[in-house]
Design a protein around this motif. Structure first.
Motif, PDB file in Angstrom:
ATOM      1  N   ALA A  76       0.852  -1.184   0.000  1.00  0.00           N
ATOM      2  CA  ALA A  76       0.000   0.000   0.000  1.00  0.00           C
ATOM      3  C   ALA A  76       0.885   1.229   0.000  1.00  0.00           C
ATOM      4  O   ALA A  76       2.011   1.195   0.500  1.00  0.00           O
ATOM      5  CB  ALA A  76      -0.891  -0.002   1.241  1.00  0.00           C
ATOM      6  N   ALA A  84       3.615   0.602   5.470  1.00  0.00           N
ATOM      7  CA  ALA A  84       3.168  -0.685   6.014  1.00  0.00           C
ATOM      8  C   ALA A  84       1.662  -0.595   6.219  1.00  0.00           C
ATOM      9  O   ALA A  84       1.128   0.482   6.427  1.00  0.00           O
ATOM     10  CB  ALA A  84       3.860  -0.968   7.330  1.00  0.00           C
ATOM     11  N   ALA A  85       0.995  -1.735   6.141  1.00  0.00           N
ATOM     12  CA  ALA A  85      -0.459  -1.712   6.272  1.00  0.00           C
ATOM     13  C   ALA A  85      -0.969  -3.044   6.783  1.00  0.00           C
ATOM     14  O   ALA A  85      -0.266  -4.050   6.759  1.00  0.00           O
ATOM     15  CB  ALA A  85      -1.099  -1.390   4.931  1.00  0.00           C
ATOM     16  N   ALA A  86      -2.212  -3.016   7.249  1.00  0.00           N
ATOM     17  CA  ALA A  86      -2.884  -4.246   7.673  1.00  0.00           C
ATOM     18  C   ALA A  86      -3.933  -4.591   6.636  1.00  0.00           C
ATOM     19  O   ALA A  86      -4.625  -3.717   6.134  1.00  0.00           O
ATOM     20  CB  ALA A  86      -3.538  -4.033   9.030  1.00  0.00           C
ATOM     21  N   VAL A  87      -4.026  -5.867   6.288  1.00  0.00           N
ATOM     22  CA  VAL A  87      -5.009  -6.301   5.310  1.00  0.00           C
ATOM     23  C   VAL A  87      -5.967  -7.270   5.989  1.00  0.00           C
ATOM     24  O   VAL A  87      -5.546  -8.280   6.542  1.00  0.00           O
ATOM     25  CB  VAL A  87      -4.346  -6.993   4.106  1.00  0.00           C
ATOM     26  CG1 VAL A  87      -5.373  -7.256   3.015  1.00  0.00           C
ATOM     27  CG2 VAL A  87      -3.234  -6.132   3.551  1.00  0.00           C
ATOM     28  N   GLU A  88      -7.251  -6.935   5.955  1.00  0.00           N
ATOM     29  CA  GLU A  88      -8.250  -7.778   6.619  1.00  0.00           C
ATOM     30  C   GLU A  88      -9.319  -8.226   5.645  1.00  0.00           C
ATOM     31  O   GLU A  88      -9.841  -7.401   4.919  1.00  0.00           O
ATOM     32  CB  GLU A  88      -8.898  -7.001   7.766  1.00  0.00           C
ATOM     33  CG  GLU A  88      -7.930  -6.708   8.880  1.00  0.00           C
ATOM     34  CD  GLU A  88      -8.472  -5.656   9.838  1.00  0.00           C
ATOM     35  OE1 GLU A  88      -9.593  -5.163   9.615  1.00  0.00           O
ATOM     36  OE2 GLU A  88      -7.770  -5.317  10.779  1.00  0.00           O
ATOM     37  N   PRO A  89      -9.698  -9.478   5.544  1.00  0.00           N
ATOM     38  CA  PRO A  89      -9.124 -10.569   6.339  1.00  0.00           C
ATOM     39  C   PRO A  89      -7.752 -10.991   5.813  1.00  0.00           C
ATOM     40  O   PRO A  89      -6.900 -11.378   6.595  1.00  0.00           O
ATOM     41  CB  PRO A  89     -10.141 -11.695   6.179  1.00  0.00           C
ATOM     42  CG  PRO A  89     -10.892 -11.377   4.931  1.00  0.00           C
ATOM     43  CD  PRO A  89     -10.818  -9.904   4.721  1.00  0.00           C
ATOM     44  N   ASP A  90      -7.506 -10.949   4.516  1.00  0.00           N
ATOM     45  CA  ASP A  90      -6.165 -11.216   4.009  1.00  0.00           C
ATOM     46  C   ASP A  90      -6.046 -10.638   2.607  1.00  0.00           C
ATOM     47  O   ASP A  90      -7.022 -10.175   2.028  1.00  0.00           O
ATOM     48  CB  ASP A  90      -5.853 -12.716   4.009  1.00  0.00           C
ATOM     49  CG  ASP A  90      -6.811 -13.482   3.119  1.00  0.00           C
ATOM     50  OD1 ASP A  90      -6.651 -13.413   1.892  1.00  0.00           O
ATOM     51  OD2 ASP A  90      -7.726 -14.143   3.651  1.00  0.00           O
ATOM     52  N   GLY A  91      -4.835 -10.678   2.067  1.00  0.00           N
ATOM     53  CA  GLY A  91      -4.577 -10.003   0.800  1.00  0.00           C
ATOM     54  C   GLY A  91      -4.975 -10.797  -0.431  1.00  0.00           C
ATOM     55  O   GLY A  91      -5.018 -10.251  -1.526  1.00  0.00           O
ATOM     56  N   LEU A 100     -10.088  -5.161   3.275  1.00  0.00           N
ATOM     57  CA  LEU A 100      -9.918  -3.830   3.839  1.00  0.00           C
ATOM     58  C   LEU A 100      -8.447  -3.614   4.174  1.00  0.00           C
ATOM     59  O   LEU A 100      -7.870  -4.363   4.945  1.00  0.00           O
ATOM     60  CB  LEU A 100     -10.778  -3.676   5.097  1.00  0.00           C
ATOM     61  CG  LEU A 100     -10.802  -2.249   5.639  1.00  0.00           C
ATOM     62  CD1 LEU A 100     -11.857  -1.424   4.927  1.00  0.00           C
ATOM     63  CD2 LEU A 100     -11.056  -2.239   7.131  1.00  0.00           C
ATOM     64  N   VAL A 101      -7.850  -2.595   3.555  1.00  0.00           N
ATOM     65  CA  VAL A 101      -6.445  -2.288   3.800  1.00  0.00           C
ATOM     66  C   VAL A 101      -6.389  -1.079   4.728  1.00  0.00           C
ATOM     67  O   VAL A 101      -6.889  -0.006   4.391  1.00  0.00           O
ATOM     68  CB  VAL A 101      -5.710  -1.973   2.480  1.00  0.00           C
ATOM     69  CG1 VAL A 101      -4.244  -1.685   2.751  1.00  0.00           C
ATOM     70  CG2 VAL A 101      -5.843  -3.136   1.505  1.00  0.00           C
ATOM     71  N   PRO A 104      -1.731   2.921   8.554  1.00  0.00           N
ATOM     72  CA  PRO A 104      -1.521   3.908   9.619  1.00  0.00           C
ATOM     73  C   PRO A 104      -0.935   5.174   8.993  1.00  0.00           C
ATOM     74  O   PRO A 104       0.078   5.096   8.287  1.00  0.00           O
ATOM     75  CB  PRO A 104      -0.495   3.247  10.543  1.00  0.00           C
ATOM     76  CG  PRO A 104      -0.442   1.821  10.116  1.00  0.00           C
ATOM     77  CD  PRO A 104      -0.846   1.770   8.698  1.00  0.00           C
TER      78      PRO A 104
ATOM     79  N   LEU B  45       0.904   2.519  14.575  1.00  0.00           N
ATOM     80  CA  LEU B  45       0.041   1.501  15.148  1.00  0.00           C
ATOM     81  C   LEU B  45      -0.801   0.861  14.059  1.00  0.00           C
ATOM     82  O   LEU B  45      -1.421   1.543  13.252  1.00  0.00           O
ATOM     83  CB  LEU B  45      -0.873   2.192  16.158  1.00  0.00           C
ATOM     84  CG  LEU B  45      -1.383   1.349  17.314  1.00  0.00           C
ATOM     85  CD1 LEU B  45      -0.235   0.861  18.176  1.00  0.00           C
ATOM     86  CD2 LEU B  45      -2.341   2.190  18.142  1.00  0.00           C
ATOM     87  N   ILE B  46      -0.813  -0.456  14.007  1.00  0.00           N
ATOM     88  CA  ILE B  46      -1.699  -1.140  13.080  1.00  0.00           C
ATOM     89  C   ILE B  46      -2.628  -2.039  13.880  1.00  0.00           C
ATOM     90  O   ILE B  46      -2.181  -2.825  14.699  1.00  0.00           O
ATOM     91  CB  ILE B  46      -0.906  -1.991  12.058  1.00  0.00           C
ATOM     92  CG1 ILE B  46      -0.036  -1.095  11.201  1.00  0.00           C
ATOM     93  CG2 ILE B  46      -1.862  -2.780  11.173  1.00  0.00           C
ATOM     94  CD1 ILE B  46       0.663  -1.831  10.082  1.00  0.00           C
ATOM     95  N   GLY B  50      -6.262  -9.438  10.444  1.00  0.00           N
ATOM     96  CA  GLY B  50      -5.814 -10.027   9.189  1.00  0.00           C
ATOM     97  C   GLY B  50      -4.316 -10.147   9.133  1.00  0.00           C
ATOM     98  O   GLY B  50      -3.667 -10.506  10.111  1.00  0.00           O
ATOM     99  N   GLU B  51      -3.742  -9.826   7.954  1.00  0.00           N
ATOM    100  CA  GLU B  51      -2.294  -9.944   7.829  1.00  0.00           C
ATOM    101  C   GLU B  51      -1.665  -8.569   7.680  1.00  0.00           C
ATOM    102  O   GLU B  51      -2.303  -7.626   7.241  1.00  0.00           O
ATOM    103  CB  GLU B  51      -1.951 -10.842   6.625  1.00  0.00           C
ATOM    104  CG  GLU B  51      -2.524 -10.348   5.320  1.00  0.00           C
ATOM    105  CD  GLU B  51      -2.366 -11.362   4.205  1.00  0.00           C
ATOM    106  OE1 GLU B  51      -2.232 -12.562   4.506  1.00  0.00           O
ATOM    107  OE2 GLU B  51      -2.362 -10.954   3.041  1.00  0.00           O
ATOM    108  N   ILE B  53       1.056  -6.231   5.869  1.00  0.00           N
ATOM    109  CA  ILE B  53       1.977  -6.149   4.742  1.00  0.00           C
ATOM    110  C   ILE B  53       2.986  -5.061   5.072  1.00  0.00           C
ATOM    111  O   ILE B  53       2.671  -3.888   5.100  1.00  0.00           O
ATOM    112  CB  ILE B  53       1.258  -5.903   3.392  1.00  0.00           C
ATOM    113  CG1 ILE B  53       0.157  -4.850   3.506  1.00  0.00           C
ATOM    114  CG2 ILE B  53       0.657  -7.191   2.863  1.00  0.00           C
ATOM    115  CD1 ILE B  53      -0.471  -4.500   2.171  1.00  0.00           C
ATOM    116  N   PRO B  55       6.640  -3.641   4.042  1.00  0.00           N
ATOM    117  CA  PRO B  55       7.699  -3.715   3.030  1.00  0.00           C
ATOM    118  C   PRO B  55       9.086  -3.828   3.625  1.00  0.00           C
ATOM    119  O   PRO B  55      10.046  -4.098   2.915  1.00  0.00           O
ATOM    120  CB  PRO B  55       7.527  -2.387   2.274  1.00  0.00           C
ATOM    121  CG  PRO B  55       6.871  -1.476   3.241  1.00  0.00           C
ATOM    122  CD  PRO B  55       5.981  -2.336   4.087  1.00  0.00           C
TER     123      PRO B  55
END
Lengths: 392, 351
Positions: A76, A84-91, A100-101, A104, B45-46, B50-51, B53, B55
């Motif tokens: 992202a 950096a990012a969180a991907v829910e439920p997964d990528g 949902l990405v 922060p 903060l994340i 889920g997972e 990502i 880099p």
């Protein structure tokens, strides 16, 4: 007798099923295992960023796989800078699947941002946000705020438009037809306006896979047919329902306009929701002016019955209040898909109203739709709408 | 009467289908949320179920390309002496253009390679050596090897395209001493270079250089979506790698970097060192540094030697001061270690 009836029903059933069976065989042949008939060309992955929400120190991006093959969201960025990012439920996204990405990010209010999502082959997709604003959270104050705006835009202008009723009541048949045709012109313009808006929204935010323009066309026709059917029933039953034919027609018109105003409310709510306050101020003023003309559309058929203030006010509410509901939906739970659907339903509703009024003129006016009054009324209606639309 | 009822049923069905379509489509766009919290290396903060990502995270499966081993890997070739006493160094370069490499966590890109990697092997020789490079093109397109430095025209790797399956032997006397590069010169050169056909070519002066901890840093990038803008920037191919795994160097020990800017699409690139100054030798051809600085800017194909040593232990960033590049991968850390005297760490600052 009973038996033969049953067996003929069975035959009917089978004869209806046979083509389907062949269709299934055809599809199995083309797509089935071992078939390489369609194994040419290079399927290109595609994702669509459907929604971007700005929450506390985070940007939340709803991503849908709108391509022909599965994809994986792996990176992202914000303004083309990797985050950096969180991907829910997964990528990993199958066709049509969403994720949902959450990125922060200390975003700044009202600043434009470009959100980028990169998939596993390095292709980057982006969406531009004109002005970052926190996603609206439903609160009592906001509900009231939207209700007030909906009232300004929907109910009050329509009521003002209805005040032309005494004027229309006193004029000659010729002039009356002029005003009915004027109404057609106004409505025709509104319908085109809704279609344009629906196609704009679908182009901007709806994945190509939805076939935006065809979706709009289909919904318009369905909404037209549905309302046409029920409208006709209503007018035919007017006598038994103890309402006059003019009232029935006016009711149809106000329902049609009401559905349309729901779409307008959506637009205003969404504009406030995404933070373009200045833009929505213009929208509010523009729609308010615009919508007084809708009052005339309701008043015109009503002018041939006896004056029924209560019914008239009720119709004003039917036509105007959906703007409030539209503003709530647009502001709190906006999604481009619902927006496109409601705009298209509104356009279909208006076409239905146009047909009803044209029938009414034909019946009233000696089966003549090409009189000077009708033609000039239609033209003036279009022109008035165009001129007031410049304000929107 | 019966007819109207069946009509009504049909209408009801149509209405139900229509409404359920709207419901189904709109629920498709909703994503369920149930949150937990994680903190990234940058302190942000994340919250996720889920997972992540990230880099900068290379803790997963090892990548195809190992920046750690490339960094200090110098290839001196197969060495032999000619009858006149000249040193002959023989190398083999094999070009391929079908390799799919994971260039950043989860991103797989078709790179074009010399000897299976981008950058290709660092070729290191001494001024005056006879260089013989056997080039084999195992790709599906024409490729060449074009060396920087002095050599005869027909050894320039420009006009003699080597077709698929073809071979060519480049032979010349190495000179002048400095930090050079080699890359494919088949048109469109921009594509052949940006896809990865390049490597470092170091010619040592006959008298040698002062002993140092030597490293090769090739400043490169990848345009993974072919819009003539780089999506990733890096030192030695892998973005953010040395942020995840710092380069360890010794306190008070001379460090020598052979820095080559092979970046395409962007007109400039630069190198900025934290907490220190360095001597800069443009192209490495002169024995005197041109400047004592903490930043140097490169145009495309530009390169030079950077020499420094650290006074204090700790972590020091080095990165492109064109910060866009560093935020897309061209950033790393030197971890300066005091291996001799542990007690120096006891010194309290500000006392």
């Amino acid at each position: 007798m009973e038996l033969s009836n049953n067996s003929s029903k069975g035959k009917l059933f089978i004869s209806g099923i046979i083509p389907f069976a062949f269709l299934v065989i055809l599809i199995l042949y083309i797509f089935g295992p071992g078939s390489d008939l369609l194994d040419f060309g290079i399927p290109l992955p595609e994702i669509t960023i459907e929604k971007v929400d700005f929450v506390d120190s985070e940007i939340q991006v709803t991503v849908r796989n709108t391509g022909p093959i599965p994809v994986e969201v792996v990176m992202a960025d914000v303004n083309d800078r990797i985050r950096a990012a969180a991907v829910e439920p997964d990528g990993f996204l199958e066709r049509f699947e969403t994720t949902l990405v959450g990125i922060p990010y200390e975003w700044n209010l009202a600043q434009p941002y470009i959100i980028g999502i990169t998939i596993e082959d390095g292709t980057r997709f982006e969406k531009e946000i004109e002005a970052a604003a926190p996603a609206l959270k439903p609160s009592f104050d906001l509900v009231i705020f939207f209700a007030v705006i909906g009232t300004y835009v929907g109910i009050i202008p329509v009521m003002i438009g209805l005040l032309w009723l005494p004027f229309i009541k006193r004029i000659s048949k010729q002039k009356y037809h002029f005003f009915l045709a004027l109404t057609i012109g106004l409505l025709f313009f509104l319908a085109i306006d809704s279609i344009e808006e629906a196609i704009d929204v679908s182009d901007e935010s709806l994945a190509g896979i939805f076939n935006g323009t065809l979706l709009v066309a289909t919904v318009i026709v369905l909404s037209f047919l549905g309302l046409y059917y029920f409208g006709d029933k209503l007018v035919k039953k007017a006598d038994s329902l103890k309402i006059t034919k003019p009232v029935a027609i006016a009711l149809m018109i106000s329902i049609g306009i009401g559905i349309h105003n729901f779409g307008e409310g959506l637009a205003i709510g969404a504009a406030i929701g995404i933070g373009s306050i200045a833009f929505s101020t213009f929208l509010i003023v523009g729609f308010a002016l615009h919508n007084t003309t809708e009052g005339i559309a309701i008043a015109a058929p009503m002018s041939r019955g006896k004056l029924m203030l209560g019914k008239l006010a009720a119709m004003g509410l039917i036509a105007g209040s959906p703007a409030i509901f539209g503003a709530w939906v647009g502001g709190f739970v906006y999604s481009p898909f619902t927006s496109v659907i409601f705009l298209a339903i509104g356009a279909g509703a208006i076409f239905q109203v146009i047909v009803v009024i044209m029938k009414w003129i034909r019946e009233e006016g000696d089966k003549n739709l090409s009189s000077a009054a009708v033609v000039s009324g239609f033209a003036v209606g279009m022109l008035v709408m165009y001129l007031t639309s410049i304000l929107v | 009467m019966k007819k109207t009822r069946s009509n009504a049923v049909i209408l009801m069905i149509a209405l139900i289908i229509g409404l359920s379509m709207i419901v189904v489509f709109s629920t498709l766009s909703e994503v369920e949320l149930e949150q937990k919290t994680l903190v990234t290396s940058s302190g942000a903060l994340i919250r996720t179920t889920g997972e992540i990502i990230n880099p900068i995270d290379y803790s997963g499966e090892p990548l195809d390309f190992d920046p750690d081993s490339f960094l200090r890997d110098f290839n001196y070739g197969k060495v032999s002496q000619l009858s006149d006493g000249t040193t002959l160094r023989e190398f083999t370069l094999i070009a391929e253009d079908d390799k799919i490499m994971e260039i950043s966590p989860g991103i797989f890109f078709n790179v074009w390679t010399y000897n299976g990697a981008t950058p290709g092997p660092t070729i290191r020789v001494t001024e005056g050596d006879l260089i013989r490079v056997k080039f084999i093109n195992n790709g599906e397109k024409s490729h060449t090897v074009h060396f920087h430095g002095t050599h005869p025209a027909e050894m320039d790797g420009v006009f003699e395209n080597v077709g698929p399956g073809g071979k060519f032997t480049y032979e010349f006397v190495a000179g002048p001493a400095g930090v050079h590069l080699y890359h494919c010169h088949v048109a469109p050169v921009e594509e052949h270079v940006s896809r990865g056909l390049y490597g470092a070519f170091i010619i040592d002066p006959k008298e040698g250089r002062e002993p140092a901890d030597e490293m090769v840093m090739i400043l490169n990038g990848f345009d993974t979506d072919f819009d003539t803008e780089n999506n990733f920037y890096a030192v030695n191919t892998i973005p953010f790698y040395h942020l995840y795994k710092p380069i360890e160097i010794d306190l008070h020990k001379l460090v020598r970097l052979y820095v080559i800017n092979i970046l395409e699409f962007d007109p400039i690139n630069n190198f900025h060192l934290h907490g220190n100054m360095f001597n800069y030798y443009p192209i490495g051809t002169q024995s005197e540094p041109s400047s004592f600085t903490d930043i140097v800017t490169f145009s495309q194909g530009d390169r030079g030697i950077i020499e420094f040593e650290y006074k204090y232990p700790g972590k020091y960033l080095f990165h492109a001061h064109k910060v866009e590049f560093s935020e897309k991968g061209w950033v790393g850390i030197f971890l300066v270690k005091d291996n001799q005297e542990k007690n120096i760490q006891e010194i309290k600052y500000g006392t």
